[in-house]
Design an enzyme around this catalytic site. Structure first.
Site, PDB file in Angstrom:
ATOM      1  N   CYS A 127       0.810  -1.226   0.000  1.00 58.30           N
ATOM      2  CA  CYS A 127       0.000   0.000   0.000  1.00 58.30           C
ATOM      3  C   CYS A 127       0.842   1.274   0.000  1.00 58.30           C
ATOM      4  CB  CYS A 127      -0.962  -0.016   1.182  1.00 58.30           C
ATOM      5  SG  CYS A 127      -0.151  -0.074   2.798  1.00 58.30           S
TER       6      CYS A 127
ATOM      7  N   HIS B 282      -2.278   0.952   7.145  1.00 52.87           N
ATOM      8  CA  HIS B 282      -2.736   0.849   5.758  1.00 52.87           C
ATOM      9  C   HIS B 282      -3.067   2.255   5.244  1.00 52.87           C
ATOM     10  CE1 HIS B 282      -4.193  -1.310   2.273  1.00 52.87           C
ATOM     11  NE2 HIS B 282      -5.314  -0.594   2.283  1.00 52.87           N
TER      12      HIS B 282
ATOM     13  N   HIS C 134      -5.848   1.537  -3.548  1.00 53.21           N
ATOM     14  CA  HIS C 134      -4.886   1.025  -2.572  1.00 53.21           C
ATOM     15  C   HIS C 134      -4.481  -0.391  -2.955  1.00 53.21           C
ATOM     16  CE1 HIS C 134      -8.258  -0.987   0.008  1.00 53.21           C
ATOM     17  NE2 HIS C 134      -8.659  -0.807  -1.225  1.00 53.21           N
TER      18      HIS C 134
END
Length: 214
Positions: A119, A171, A187
């Site tokens: 990510c 994340h 992502h």
């Protein structure tokens, strides 16, 4: 003989009267000065305020020119702001376009290429396309940017999540489109690689922790 004497006798009073009535040069000058003082009044000297009037008039003429100059400088200001906004929009567009070009790329921890990426690798690679460097990890990115409310995010802003639904950020996603309450972001997920998701998805909405402008 008698006539000659008579002429001389009569001429003496006339000559005396002429002498008495005649003006000497001194009397002529005095009479001229007197008439001059009577008819010609001397012009008074200009006061400082009167002598300054032409300069004050000139100043009034210059003032509009200065105002016009300031208006010209002011008229250029919006152009500079417009250029800055255009450059920002162009950079944001390039970042978003680069990130979307990686959709379908498999997930790879620490990866930054089309063979695989994680990510934060996706976000870093996308911003590098616009010559912008970001920290390598999602937690560092969250700390380096300026936090903003979710309702004010725009394309190019970053969304941070806690993948295990905890307090620790691990994340990151990049906002690609905003239409009202509909916020889409790209992502790289561990299960499906690089993809586009929506903040209305309950899975991501409950894991959302922070929005940042880089």
């Amino acid at each position: 003989m008698r006539n000659t004497f008579l002429c001389k006798t009569l001429a003496l009073p006339i000559l005396a009267a002429g002498i008495l009535s005649a003006c000497t040069p001194a009397k002529k000058v005095q009479r001229y000065d007197y008439l001059t003082n009577k008819k010609e009044t001397p012009v008074p000297a200009k006061t400082p305020s009167e002598s300054a009037r032409p300069h004050s008039t000139e100043t009034v003429k210059i003032t509009p020119a200065k105002e016009k100059e300031s208006e010209i400088v002011y008229s250029h200001s919006p152009k500079k702001e417009t250029v800055t906004e255009a450059e920002t929009a162009l950079g944001t567009s390039k970042v978003v376009k680069t990130a979307l070009s990686y959709v379908g790329t498999p997930y790879k921890y620490g990866g930054t290429s089309r063979k695989g990426m994680d990510c934060s690798g996706l976000v870093c690679t996308s911003f590098e396309a616009a010559n912008i460097s970001l920290p390598r990890t999602s937690s560092e990115m969250a700390s380096s940017g300026r936090a903003i409310p979710l309702k004010k995010v725009e394309p190019g802003h970053l969304l941070f999540f806690s993948a295990n639904n905890g307090s620790r950020i691990n994340h990151v996603g990049l906002v690609t489109q905003v239409k009202g309450d509909n916020i889409e972001f790209v992502h790289s997920t561990t299960s499906r690689g690089v993809r586009v998701d929506n903040m209305n998805d309950p899975y991501w909405s409950v894991r959302f922790r922070k929005a940042v402008t880089p």
